[in-house]
Design a protein around this motif. Structure first.
Motif, PDB file in Angstrom:
ATOM      1  N   GLN A  55       0.519  -1.520   0.501  1.00 55.86           N
ATOM      2  CA  GLN A  55       0.148   0.323   0.362  1.00 55.86           C
ATOM      3  C   GLN A  55       0.805   1.404  -0.499  1.00 55.86           C
ATOM      4  OE1 GLN A  55      -2.312  -0.593   3.620  1.00 55.86           O
ATOM      5  NE2 GLN A  55      -3.671  -1.212   2.285  1.00 55.86           N
ATOM      6  N   ILE A  57       1.128   5.577   0.822  1.00 54.33           N
ATOM      7  CA  ILE A  57      -1.040   6.803   1.340  1.00 54.33           C
ATOM      8  C   ILE A  57      -0.541   8.334   0.626  1.00 54.33           C
ATOM      9  CG2 ILE A  57      -1.002   7.874   3.810  1.00 54.33           C
ATOM     10  CD1 ILE A  57       0.328   5.989   5.229  1.00 54.33           C
ATOM     11  N   THR A  58      -1.138   8.433  -0.436  1.00 55.37           N
ATOM     12  CA  THR A  58      -0.632   9.560  -1.119  1.00 55.37           C
ATOM     13  C   THR A  58      -0.964  11.404   0.072  1.00 55.37           C
ATOM     14  OG1 THR A  58      -3.732  10.139  -0.932  1.00 55.37           O
ATOM     15  CG2 THR A  58      -2.784   8.444  -2.427  1.00 55.37           C
ATOM     16  N   LYS A  59      -0.918  11.906  -1.047  1.00 50.72           N
ATOM     17  CA  LYS A  59      -0.078  13.187  -0.047  1.00 50.72           C
ATOM     18  C   LYS A  59      -1.851  13.504   0.103  1.00 50.72           C
ATOM     19  CE  LYS A  59       2.704  15.655  -3.099  1.00 50.72           C
ATOM     20  NZ  LYS A  59       2.931  17.176  -4.394  1.00 50.72           N
ATOM     21  N   THR A  60      -2.647  13.788   0.401  1.00 50.53           N
ATOM     22  CA  THR A  60      -4.097  13.839   0.775  1.00 50.53           C
ATOM     23  C   THR A  60      -4.569  12.845   1.978  1.00 50.53           C
ATOM     24  OG1 THR A  60      -6.212  12.145  -0.839  1.00 50.53           O
ATOM     25  CG2 THR A  60      -4.879  13.921  -0.873  1.00 50.53           C
ATOM     26  N   GLY A  61      -3.517  11.170   1.963  1.00 52.25           N
ATOM     27  CA  GLY A  61      -3.983  10.703   2.859  1.00 52.25           C
ATOM     28  C   GLY A  61      -4.492   9.521   2.584  1.00 52.25           C
ATOM     29  N   GLU A  62      -5.190   9.242   1.199  1.00 57.96           N
ATOM     30  CA  GLU A  62      -5.693   7.973   0.932  1.00 57.96           C
ATOM     31  C   GLU A  62      -5.005   6.745   0.915  1.00 57.96           C
ATOM     32  OE1 GLU A  62      -7.430   6.608  -3.553  1.00 57.96           O
ATOM     33  OE2 GLU A  62      -6.771   8.507  -3.217  1.00 57.96           O
ATOM     34  N   VAL A  63      -5.192   5.649   1.098  1.00 55.88           N
ATOM     35  CA  VAL A  63      -4.395   4.547   1.081  1.00 55.88           C
ATOM     36  C   VAL A  63      -4.798   3.843   0.116  1.00 55.88           C
ATOM     37  CG1 VAL A  63      -3.917   2.172   1.912  1.00 55.88           C
ATOM     38  CG2 VAL A  63      -4.541   4.398   4.100  1.00 55.88           C
ATOM     39  N   LYS A  64      -4.407   3.173  -1.153  1.00 58.82           N
ATOM     40  CA  LYS A  64      -4.262   2.764  -2.292  1.00 58.82           C
ATOM     41  C   LYS A  64      -3.683   1.512  -2.194  1.00 58.82           C
ATOM     42  CE  LYS A  64      -4.696   6.145  -5.628  1.00 58.82           C
ATOM     43  NZ  LYS A  64      -3.936   7.181  -6.941  1.00 58.82           N
ATOM     44  N   ASN A  65      -3.968   0.637  -2.505  1.00 64.30           N
ATOM     45  CA  ASN A  65      -3.546  -0.841  -2.338  1.00 64.30           C
ATOM     46  C   ASN A  65      -3.195  -1.311  -4.089  1.00 64.30           C
ATOM     47  OD1 ASN A  65      -4.738  -1.990   0.205  1.00 64.30           O
ATOM     48  ND2 ASN A  65      -6.896  -1.599  -0.829  1.00 64.30           N
ATOM     49  N   THR A 138       4.767   6.403   2.119  1.00 62.74           N
ATOM     50  CA  THR A 138       4.887   7.357   1.853  1.00 62.74           C
ATOM     51  C   THR A 138       5.592   8.101   0.552  1.00 62.74           C
ATOM     52  OG1 THR A 138       6.347   8.923   3.432  1.00 62.74           O
ATOM     53  CG2 THR A 138       4.110   7.787   4.824  1.00 62.74           C
TER      54      THR A 138
END
Length: 146
Positions: A55, A57-65, A138
């Motif tokens: 995973q 973590i994007t700059k906006t705090g979204e977690v992408k798998n 990150t």
């Protein structure tokens, strides 16, 4: 005097026993990044457990798998030596067959700085081998040491 000596021997042996495990954990993590650098999907996949999770973590705090197989295939399509993630081990914690490693990194693409961040690894020891079970990272372009 004898009790103090026994305590020192016990503590020393415990610390020495941890050191080889730390080196094995580092070796597994370094294997992943060597696989990335050499565009070797087999080496990449060998670093992970069967049901590993990747995973970011994007700059906006979204977690992408990200799927491990898709990740390995995409890396294998990269030009060899074009992907260079330079990591620094900050902390490794071990309890039995579970380990946690924290690494800061700088990522370079074809020799040019791309981004930096931190990787958080969870590793499991199975059949006497450390494998990456989970990575979350990150990614940023600011506040990087170059």
């Amino acid at each position: 005097m004898k009790i103090t000596s026994l305590i020192l021997v016990f503590v020393s042996s415990f610390l020495l026993a941890q050191k080889p495990e730390e080196e094995l954990i580092k070796s597994t993590i370094n294997q992943l990044f060597n696989g990335m650098k050499t565009s070797d999907s087999v080496l990449i996949k060998k670093s992970f457990s069967k049901n590993a999770v990747l995973q970011t973590i994007t700059k906006t705090g979204e977690v992408k798998n990200e799927n491990i197989n898709d990740f390995a295939v995409s890396i294998s399509n990269a030009e060899k030596q074009s992907l260079d993630e330079r990591i620094t081990f900050s902390n490794i914690l071990i309890d039995g067959n579970l380990a946690s490693a924290w690494t800061s990194y700088e990522f370079y693409y074809k020799g040019q700085f791309s981004h930096c961040g931190v990787n958080s690894f969870q590793l499991v020891k199975s059949n006497n081998e450390w494998k990456i079970q989970y990575i979350i990272d990150t990614r940023r372009k600011d506040n990087c040491k170059k």
